[in-house]
Write a protein that holds these residues in place. Structure first.
Motif, mmCIF file in Angstrom:
data_model
loop_
_atom_site.group_PDB
_atom_site.id
_atom_site.type_symbol
_atom_site.label_atom_id
_atom_site.label_comp_id
_atom_site.label_asym_id
_atom_site.label_seq_id
_atom_site.Cartn_x
_atom_site.Cartn_y
_atom_site.Cartn_z
ATOM 1 N N ALA A 1 34.101 104.808 107.041
ATOM 2 C CA ALA A 1 33.887 103.867 105.932
ATOM 3 C C ALA A 1 34.908 104.080 104.821
ATOM 4 O O ALA A 1 35.428 103.112 104.261
ATOM 5 C CB ALA A 1 32.470 104.023 105.391
ATOM 6 N N VAL A 2 35.198 105.339 104.516
ATOM 7 C CA VAL A 2 36.191 105.645 103.473
ATOM 8 C C VAL A 2 37.559 105.135 103.902
ATOM 9 O O VAL A 2 38.275 104.505 103.117
ATOM 10 C CB VAL A 2 36.235 107.163 103.166
ATOM 11 C CG1 VAL A 2 37.426 107.508 102.291
ATOM 12 C CG2 VAL A 2 34.941 107.610 102.509
ATOM 13 N N LYS B 1 38.306 102.724 105.948
ATOM 14 C CA LYS B 1 38.332 101.255 105.914
ATOM 15 C C LYS B 1 38.569 100.749 104.488
ATOM 16 O O LYS B 1 39.364 99.834 104.268
ATOM 17 C CB LYS B 1 37.030 100.702 106.485
ATOM 18 C CG LYS B 1 37.039 99.200 106.655
ATOM 19 C CD LYS B 1 35.807 98.743 107.414
ATOM 20 C CE LYS B 1 35.778 97.251 107.524
ATOM 21 N NZ LYS B 1 36.362 96.751 108.742
ATOM 22 N N GLN B 2 37.902 101.378 103.515
ATOM 23 C CA GLN B 2 38.088 100.971 102.116
ATOM 24 C C GLN B 2 39.498 101.297 101.629
ATOM 25 O O GLN B 2 40.135 100.484 100.969
ATOM 26 C CB GLN B 2 37.058 101.665 101.222
ATOM 27 C CG GLN B 2 35.641 101.205 101.442
ATOM 28 C CD GLN B 2 35.459 99.731 101.111
ATOM 29 O OE1 GLN B 2 35.955 99.243 100.110
ATOM 30 N NE2 GLN B 2 34.759 99.020 101.979
ATOM 31 N N THR C 1 42.077 98.949 103.178
ATOM 32 C CA THR C 1 42.031 97.611 102.585
ATOM 33 C C THR C 1 42.918 97.550 101.342
ATOM 34 O O THR C 1 43.604 96.556 101.110
ATOM 35 C CB THR C 1 40.584 97.223 102.221
ATOM 36 O OG1 THR C 1 39.804 97.248 103.420
ATOM 37 C CG2 THR C 1 40.500 95.840 101.627
ATOM 38 N N ALA D 1 42.353 93.931 105.952
ATOM 39 C CA ALA D 1 41.029 94.493 106.228
ATOM 40 C C ALA D 1 41.034 95.375 107.467
ATOM 41 O O ALA D 1 40.258 96.313 107.566
ATOM 42 C CB ALA D 1 40.011 93.373 106.385
#
Length: 88
Positions: free
Chosen positions: A25-26, A28-29, A32, A38
């Motif tokens: 999750a980190v 991916k952020q 981005t 994305a």
């Protein structure tokens, strides 16, 4: 094998799964923002250049390593506080 090591095995496995999810999750952020896209590139993505693919891979590896180390250390510290023995 010490009992504390055996008792910590399931905790370590659970923490490993949690750290992988958090790191994903980190990443991916971060990607981005850094990659202005994305989706991070795959190594076989024909439309992405070498530089972008290697930067994404290095960034992902660094994030996974830092998150895993932080989660593992936190788990070991918590077990030490609860049991009085270091699980290692």
């Amino acid at each position: 094998m010490k009992a504390s090591k055996v008792a910590y095995k399931p905790v370590g496995m659970l923490l490993g799964a949690v750290s992988g999810a958090v790191a994903g999750a980190v990443f991916k952020q971060v990607w981005t923002v850094v990659g202005h896209d994305a989706d991070a590139p795959d190594a076989t993505d024909q439309d992405r250049g070498w530089q972008e693919i290697l930067i994404a891979a290095a960034l992902q590896g660094a994030i996974f390593a830092v998150v895993k180390a932080a989660v593992d250390r936190s788990g070991a510290t918590a077990v030490h506080r609860l049991t009085g023995t270091w699980p290692g």
